[in-house]
Design a protein around this motif. Structure first.
Motif, PDB file in Angstrom:
ATOM      1  N   ARG A 123      38.449  36.332  47.341  1.00 49.13           N
ATOM      2  CA  ARG A 123      39.817  36.805  47.548  1.00 49.13           C
ATOM      3  C   ARG A 123      40.772  36.183  46.517  1.00 49.13           C
ATOM      4  O   ARG A 123      41.968  36.488  46.489  1.00 49.13           O
ATOM      5  CB  ARG A 123      40.296  36.548  48.973  1.00 49.13           C
ATOM      6  N   ASP A 125      42.478  35.545  42.775  1.00 49.89           N
ATOM      7  CA  ASP A 125      42.986  36.628  41.929  1.00 49.89           C
ATOM      8  C   ASP A 125      42.173  36.904  40.666  1.00 49.89           C
ATOM      9  O   ASP A 125      41.835  38.054  40.380  1.00 49.89           O
ATOM     10  CB  ASP A 125      44.471  36.430  41.593  1.00 49.89           C
ATOM     11  N   ARG A 164      43.453  44.894  43.777  1.00 51.91           N
ATOM     12  CA  ARG A 164      43.909  43.523  43.960  1.00 51.91           C
ATOM     13  C   ARG A 164      45.418  43.397  43.753  1.00 51.91           C
ATOM     14  O   ARG A 164      46.085  42.587  44.398  1.00 51.91           O
ATOM     15  CB  ARG A 164      43.159  42.569  43.011  1.00 51.91           C
TER      16      ARG A 164
END
Ligand code: ATP
Ligand code: MG
Length: 412
Positions: A123, A125, A164
């Motif tokens: 999770r 970046d 994302r």
């Protein structure tokens, strides 16, 4: 990075102690984040990175457990699993529980704990930010080849970049910050997602945006950092006041001295033709502190007015007197070719000890009252007039000269 082991001996002892305590209590703990990224980058390239941020620790321990294991903790982002652990010296170190995002809306995330390190890394970046280091062995977990990207100087989203960035738009600005660092580029798909997201940033908290702007200015040459914001189409979205900047004017910002983000922000606003009023509003909108907003306003105001000819002593004294409080910031933001000459002239003025402010006058308000001036606004007015005369000729700064001025008589 070829080494299979991270140089854990470089981790500050206070941080290592926190990790050891978590592990000793039966939990997992790993070093993650910017400090790992920068240390690996240094190891890969031999180039030093200036860093202020600390090592972040990721742990399997739930937040209440983290809090109970240490004497002093602060729940700085407890809903996201982040607890600050204070060391002996009062230094704060962030410990975040392994988490995954279950719901996101572009600026807030709802998170779930009880996940694995692998899920926690997934999770994160960018691949360069998704490397974990074991505090005991220096073993690394690097499921997305972050080290490879570090070696190549590539900023690449973990997973699908567009997805994302939809989850969290702040990642767009983070991509630009990492991508503006010397030796880095943004990988094409990630870049496409950056430019596609440029118009979707209006809901971000202004504090977070300001923080990213400042971090970007600290992490790169201004022309490169601001230039990348411009190229991505983000600059005008965040700073409509800077919308008129083009590549040439952005390039000139590299002439600003020192890396101070406040001065740079002011120089950028001035280069875009903003006036002091506009600059103050812009700084307030992006939640700069009152002090910083004042500095920005003063620099922009000074750059918007004509600058003195460095050969003209009187002009230099008047200008310096009018800009005394913020002189340092202003001098750094001056056009590079002009700066040296004006700064030299200012130093000469100062060496001669020429009076520049009301406090340095040979007389004060009580002298004026004793000379028969009525208490009230006239006192300040006369003192300012006297300063003006003294700026023209410092030799006039004597009681004899100043207390015999004809305008003392006529004042009311
Ligand atoms: P620095 O400390 O130099 O500002 P950093 O990468 O450590 O950079 P932090 O904000 O301290 O930035 O975040 C620590 C880590 O948390 C990051 O390295 C990254 O793995 C993850 N992270 C931070 N912000 C985000 C985000 N918006 N989305 C996904 N992961 C993030
Ligand atoms: Mg960090």
């Amino acid at each position: 990075v070829s080494a299979e082991r991270f140089p854990i001996e470089r981790v500050p002892p206070a941080v290592a102690a926190i990790a050891q305590r978590l592990i000793g209590a039966g939990h997992e703990a790993w070093y993650v984040g910017g400090a790992v990224r920068d240390a690996l980058y240094e190891a890969a390239t031999g180039k030093a990175v200036t860093r202020t941020g600390d090592y972040d620790i990721a742990t399997s321990a739930p937040p209440p457990e983290v809090r109970s294991l240490f004497r002093r903790t602060v729940p700085i982002g407890i809903e996201h699993g982040t607890v600050a652990v204070l060391d002996e010296g009062g230094g704060a170190h962030e410990v975040t529980t392994f988490r995954k995002d279950v719901r996101t809306d572009g600026r807030h995330a709802e998170v779930e704990f009880g996940v694995s390190l692998e899920e926690d890394l997934a999770r994160r970046d960018f691949t360069i930010n998704a490397v974990a280091v074991h505090p005991g062995s220096g073993e690394m977990r690097d499921p997305f080849d972050g080290r490879g990207d570090l070696g190549r100087g590539v900023v690449r989203a973990v997973g699908d970049a567009a997805t994302r960035f939809r989850e969290d738009r702040l990642r767009v600005l983070r991509a630009l910050r990492f991508g503006a660092a010397p030796g880095f580029t943004i990988e094409p798909e990630t870049w496409a997602a950056v430019t596609a997201s440029a118009h979707e940033l209006s809901h971000l908290s202004r504090e977070r945006v300001r923080e990213e702007w400042v971090k970007m200015l600290l992490a790169s040459a201004p022309a490169r950092g601001i230039g990348l914001w411009l190229e991505a189409g983000v600059l005008g979205e965040i700073w409509p006041e800077l919308a008129s900047l083009d590549a040439a004017r952005v390039a000139a910002l590299d002439g600003v001295q020192g890396a101070d983000p406040v001065t740079l922000t002011a120089a950028a606003l001035a280069a875009a033709g903003a006036g002091s009023e506009t600059a103050r509003h812009a700084a307030a909108r992006l939640r700069f502190s009152n002090r910083d907003a004042e500095r920005i306003e003063a620099v922009v105001a000074a750059l918007a007015r004509p600058l003195p000819d460095p050969e003209d002593e009187i002009g230099v004294r008047r200008w310096l007197a009018a800009n005394l409080t913020h002189y340092t910031d202003i001098s750094r933001a001056l056009p590079a070719r002009f700066r040296d000459r004006l700064v030299a002239a200012v130093i000469a003025v100062r060496l001669r000890g020429a009076p520049l402010s009301l406090e340095q006058l040979a007389v004060d308000g009580s002298d004026l009252l004793a000379a028969g001036v009525k208490a009230g606004p006239a006192v300040g007015r006369i003192l300012r007039r006297m300063l003006d005369e003294v700026l023209e000729d410092p030799a006039r700064n004597t009681r004899e000269y100043l207390l015999t001025r004809p305008y003392l008589e006529s004042a009311d």
